[in-house]
Write a protein that holds these residues in place. Structure first.
Motif, PDB file in Angstrom:
ATOM      1  N   PRO A 108      28.794  31.814  46.082  1.00 31.38           N
ATOM      2  CA  PRO A 108      29.287  33.146  45.682  1.00 31.38           C
ATOM      3  C   PRO A 108      28.201  34.060  45.112  1.00 31.38           C
ATOM      4  CG  PRO A 108      30.811  31.441  44.969  1.00 31.38           C
ATOM      5  CD  PRO A 108      29.608  30.723  45.524  1.00 31.38           C
TER       6      PRO A 108
ATOM      7  N   TYR B 106      28.551  37.817  46.561  1.00 35.26           N
ATOM      8  CA  TYR B 106      29.509  38.849  46.169  1.00 35.26           C
ATOM      9  C   TYR B 106      29.092  39.530  44.877  1.00 35.26           C
ATOM     10  CZ  TYR B 106      31.894  36.098  49.613  1.00 35.26           C
ATOM     11  OH  TYR B 106      32.175  35.429  50.766  1.00 35.26           O
TER      12      TYR B 106
ATOM     13  N   HIS C 184      30.947  40.597  42.640  1.00 36.03           N
ATOM     14  CA  HIS C 184      31.723  40.013  41.539  1.00 36.03           C
ATOM     15  C   HIS C 184      30.973  38.862  40.868  1.00 36.03           C
ATOM     16  CE1 HIS C 184      35.258  38.694  39.309  1.00 36.03           C
ATOM     17  NE2 HIS C 184      35.010  37.465  39.714  1.00 36.03           N
ATOM     18  N   HIS C 185      30.137  38.170  41.653  1.00 32.83           N
ATOM     19  CA  HIS C 185      29.388  37.026  41.116  1.00 32.83           C
ATOM     20  C   HIS C 185      27.922  37.397  40.848  1.00 32.83           C
ATOM     21  CE1 HIS C 185      32.728  34.263  42.021  1.00 32.83           C
ATOM     22  NE2 HIS C 185      32.882  34.974  43.114  1.00 32.83           N
TER      23      HIS C 185
ATOM     24  N   GLU D  58      26.134  42.432  47.681  1.00 28.24           N
ATOM     25  CA  GLU D  58      27.221  42.161  48.629  1.00 28.24           C
ATOM     26  C   GLU D  58      27.081  43.065  49.855  1.00 28.24           C
ATOM     27  OE1 GLU D  58      31.108  41.808  46.773  1.00 28.24           O
ATOM     28  OE2 GLU D  58      32.030  42.810  48.483  1.00 28.24           O
TER      29      GLU D  58
ATOM     30  N   GLU E 252      37.179  38.848  52.048  1.00 27.64           N
ATOM     31  CA  GLU E 252      36.962  38.427  50.670  1.00 27.64           C
ATOM     32  C   GLU E 252      35.919  39.254  49.920  1.00 27.64           C
ATOM     33  OE1 GLU E 252      35.737  36.780  53.272  1.00 27.64           O
ATOM     34  OE2 GLU E 252      33.693  36.172  52.819  1.00 27.64           O
ATOM     35  N   ARG E 253      36.150  39.400  48.601  1.00 25.50           N
ATOM     36  CA  ARG E 253      35.213  40.057  47.685  1.00 25.50           C
ATOM     37  C   ARG E 253      34.764  39.095  46.589  1.00 25.50           C
ATOM     38  NH1 ARG E 253      35.352  45.670  48.533  1.00 25.50           N
ATOM     39  NH2 ARG E 253      33.275  45.462  47.616  1.00 25.50           N
ATOM     40  N   ARG E 254      35.183  37.861  46.715  1.00 25.82           N
ATOM     41  CA  ARG E 254      34.799  36.827  45.744  1.00 25.82           C
ATOM     42  C   ARG E 254      34.635  35.511  46.480  1.00 25.82           C
ATOM     43  NH1 ARG E 254      38.773  37.421  40.452  1.00 25.82           N
ATOM     44  NH2 ARG E 254      38.461  39.645  40.158  1.00 25.82           N
TER      45      ARG E 254
ATOM     46  N   ASP F 266      40.379  38.362  46.519  1.00 23.00           N
ATOM     47  CA  ASP F 266      40.379  39.797  46.261  1.00 23.00           C
ATOM     48  C   ASP F 266      41.734  40.203  45.667  1.00 23.00           C
ATOM     49  OD1 ASP F 266      40.126  42.477  46.045  1.00 23.00           O
ATOM     50  OD2 ASP F 266      39.749  42.878  48.174  1.00 23.00           O
TER      51      ASP F 266
END
Ligand SMILES: [Ca+2]
Length: 469
Positions: free
Chosen positions: A104, A139, A141-142, A146, A161-163, A177
């Motif tokens: 991630p 991502y 988020h991590h 991205e 997906e966003r994670r 997501d």
């Protein structure tokens, strides 16, 4: 001019105009649409048309009966991201530099400089869309950079997906997501949602040529089928119990049934719109089934290993007017082949400057016994620690019927003759040292050719060490 003659002339002009209109509409319709359906972690032996007698896959079996089924279709890697890198670039994952699944927070992503598969379709003026699992980036988020599918030529990236996506997330709200809003009635099931998005994409783009990449998150663990379907499979003879059943897994069967239903929905939508005859529909998987929750028999082992069970996939292609109904192709292929295949079908020249490792399988689609000018396949899977599913740091090569696996941790090789020993039970490295040497050297030469190496920390490790997920 008599009234009668004038009437006939007018009729003639009207018919000509009508015919011209029809020709233009027909020409527009003749552009071949492409729908690529990918299941995640779906092993070689899960479909009815590949011999499974527990799972129920009527729509995929019908697709095989109407199209071509491949017996020796390989994935370029035994895990997610490198397969997807090969699909998007037509190159061996080792050439792209993505040899393992991306974490991630991974700094790696599919390079945007390379012309992607979707960009080939854009060059031919297609509408392009991807639905579902991408897994070719870290991502935001991590804490990673991205790079979304829309940066690689997809007009639309839907339910993507966003994670980090490990662990399964099959019911709304989706942990990959949480911003995705529910659209279906009741408790929304992810596979139903991605199927619905697919038929809606086709409906939206019915007046233009389109490329749809439907990339299911299923049947990746943690398996989680719809309860009514799980109950149906649990009641069957020989059923395993629970999400972790090692064979005849009712959750896997339940998830696969919804993927299969989606293929039926797509076929019905194409027929309803009059697009069935000019749409190439392809179904495949990205790596072998997880040995903890299924069996890839008669193939050995599964996901994360370079035994055949880790890298051979179901592949069904229906190209109306080209693939013969019920045909079976036994010539080995690999998923790097789709990029040059679609480039030939589209007739576009973009991306010609970069090396492409796959070859066009158009000759096989026209005639399953055709010969391709290629008989060698390579895998490069260096690991600093074993995969949690037991895969070890290794490379592999298949040339003709021979397959060699070189384990980077021990330095040992194993040699198999797949024509006589599909289950890779009899290691012939000791009996055939010359063949083993030839293939080992060819594998090393290939590594040099694609500009990769075996990193020092992937040559030798404690095989008892477990990788953290
Ligand atoms: Ca996978």
């Amino acid at each position: 001019m008599t009234t009668r003659r004038r009437f006939l002339t007018m009729c003639g002009a009207g018919l000509a105009a009508l015919a011209a209109g029809r020709t233009a509409a027909a020409a527009a319709r003749r552009r071949l649409n492409v729908v690529y359906v990918l299941a995640d972690d779906l092993g070689y032996s899960e479909l009815g048309c590949y011999g499974n007698t527990f799972n129920e896959t009527p729509n995929l079996d019908r697709l095989a009966a109407r199209g071509m089924r491949f017996t020796d279709a390989y994935a370029a890697a035994p895990v997610c991201s490198p397969y997807r890198a090969a699909l998007m670039t037509g190159q061996w994952p080792a050439r792209v530099g993505i040899n393992d699944y991306l974490r991630p927070n991974d700094p790696k992503h599919l390079p945007t400089e390379s012309t992607s598969l979707a960009e080939l379709f854009k060059a031919a003026d297609y509408a392009t869309g991807m639905i579902g699992k991408w897994h070719l980036t870290g991502y935001e988020h991590h804490g990673a950079k991205e790079i979304r599918p829309t940066a690689h030529g997809f007009d639309e990236a839907i339910v993507s997906e966003r994670r980090g996506i490990g662990g399964g997330s099959y019911w709304h709200p989706y942990h990959f997501d949480p911003a995705i809003k529910q659209r279906l009635h009741g408790k929304e099931y992810l596979v139903d949602r991605t199927n619905t998005e697919a038929v809606e994409f086709i409906e939206r783009h019915k007046h233009e040529p389109f490329f749809l990449y439907l990339s299911h998150y299923a049947v990746h663990t943690r398996l989680d089928g719809k309860p009514d379907l799980v109950r149906k499979y649990e009641a069957k003879k020989g059923a395993g119990r629970g999400q972790g059943a090692p064979k005849n897994n009712p959750h896997l069967a339940a998830q696969l049934e919804v993927i299969d239903e989606g293929v039926g929905m797509i076929v019905r939508k194409l027929e309803e719109l009059g697009l069935a005859d000019n749409t190439l529909l392809l179904f495949t998987g990205d790596n072998g089934g997880e040995s903890r929750v299924t069996s890839n028999a008669p193939l050995r082992a599964g996901k994360s290993t370079l035994y055949v069970g880790g890298i051979r996939e179901p592949l069904i292609v229906r190209w109306p007017g080209v693939t013969k109904a019920g045909s079976v192709c036994r010539t080995p292929t690999v998923n790097c082949d789709f990029y040059p295949t679609f480039r030939v079908i589209l007739g576009v020249a973009v991306g010609k400057g970069k090396p492409v490792d796959g070859v066009s399988i158009v000759p096989l689609l026209k005639d399953p016994s055709a010969r391709l000018a290629r008989d060698t396949f390579y895998w490069h899977y260096p690991l600093a620690k074993p995969h949690f599913l037991s895969g070890r740091s290794a490379g592999a090569i298949r040339r003709g019927d021979w397959k060699l696996i070189e384990f980077f941790d021990t330095g040992k090789v194993e040699l198999y003759n797949l024509a006589k020993d599909l289950g890779e039970a009899h290691d012939l490295a000791g009996e055939k040292p010359e063949k083993a040497k030839e293939l080992r050297q060819a594998l090393a030469a290939w590594r040099q050719d694609v500009g990769t190496t075996i990193p020092p920390d992937c040559r030798d490790y404690d095989p008892k060490a477990k990788r953290k997920r």
